[in-house]
Design an enzyme around this catalytic site. Structure first.
Site: not given
Ligand code: DX5
Ligand code: ZN
Length: 212
Positions: A33, A62, A142-143, A169, A171, A191-192
């Site tokens: 990211d 991204h 994230g998160g 992408d 949650g 991610g999380s």
């Molecule tokens: C948010 C990012 C995501 C994020 C996803 O702007 O683009 O890629 O890291 O993280 P989780 O899976 O924790 O929502």
């Molecule tokens: Zn992303």
């Protein structure tokens, strides 16, 4: 099998390479990211950060930046395979940025934020993009919790573009991931869910086999 791309956004900087190394042989790619503090409030990784990592597999960048056209060459040269840009960014011509990405030998991804309607992007642009990335949280952090309303966009795109890779992408966990795959996603960024689980690899494999 669903393609799973872990996002290392929330992994502490000093642990990122270790986290990548731990999943490298089971994942389908790494999602990286990049934020400029303008398109989204936070600033994250720079091209120097990316160059410093060893990621010998498929890498999806991204680009949450206002001017992706200014950075795509650097990321392509540094080994990125998929460059995903935002339709809402300030770049003048989305189509020409997607074209440049393809000319650099990369796959071109096109993303929209949760509040952008899928119909705001002309069909020929969706058609032209190799990957559609539907954001299921507000980009920047994230998160956050999954916004399930975005699944309508996935269903719409899946119906219209039978063979396109559709990525999602934000949650994503084993419940929301299943909803996404049932709606038509072929790729999941997470991610999380992966990096807070006790066994990263098992979490990745659970997502890869989510619809079996
Ligand atoms: C948010 C990012 C995501 C994020 C996803 O702007 O683009 O890629 O890291 O993280 P989780 O899976 O924790 O929502
Ligand atoms: Zn992303």
């Amino acid at each position: 099998m669903v393609k799973v791309l872990p996002s290392v956004l929330k992994v502490p900087n000093d642990d990122i390479q270790k986290a990548i190394d731990a999943v490298i042989d089971v994942v389908d790619g790494i999602h990286y990211d990049v934020m400029d503090g303008k398109f989204v409030p936070p600033t994250t990784f720079t091209i120097e950060d990316f160059r410093a990592l060893r990621i010998p597999i498929f890498t999806d960048i991204h680009l949450m930046v206002d001017h992706p056209e200014e950075v795509i060459l650097d990321y392509a040269k540094a080994g990125a395979k998929l460059l995903t840009i935002h339709h809402e960014a300030k770049q003048r011509d989305v189509r020409s940025t997607l074209e440049q990405i393809k000319k650099l030998g990369c796959l071109a991804g096109l993303s929209i934020k949760p509040r952008t309607l899928v119909s705001e992007v002309p069909d020929d642009l969706w058609e032209y993009a190799d990957v559609a990335l539907i954001m299921s949280v507000e980009p920047g952090w994230g998160g956050q919790s999954f916004i399930s309303e975005v699944l309508d966009k996935v269903r719409y795109l899946r119906k219209k573009f039978t063979y396109k890779d559709i990525n999602i992408d934000g949650g994503i966990n084993d419940e929301t991931g299943l909803q996404a795959v049932h709606s038509g996603c072929t790729m999941l960024v997470s991610g999380s869910y992966i990096f807070t689980s006790p066994d990263y690899r098992q979490a990745v494999e659970r997502l890869q086999h989510i619809d079996e």
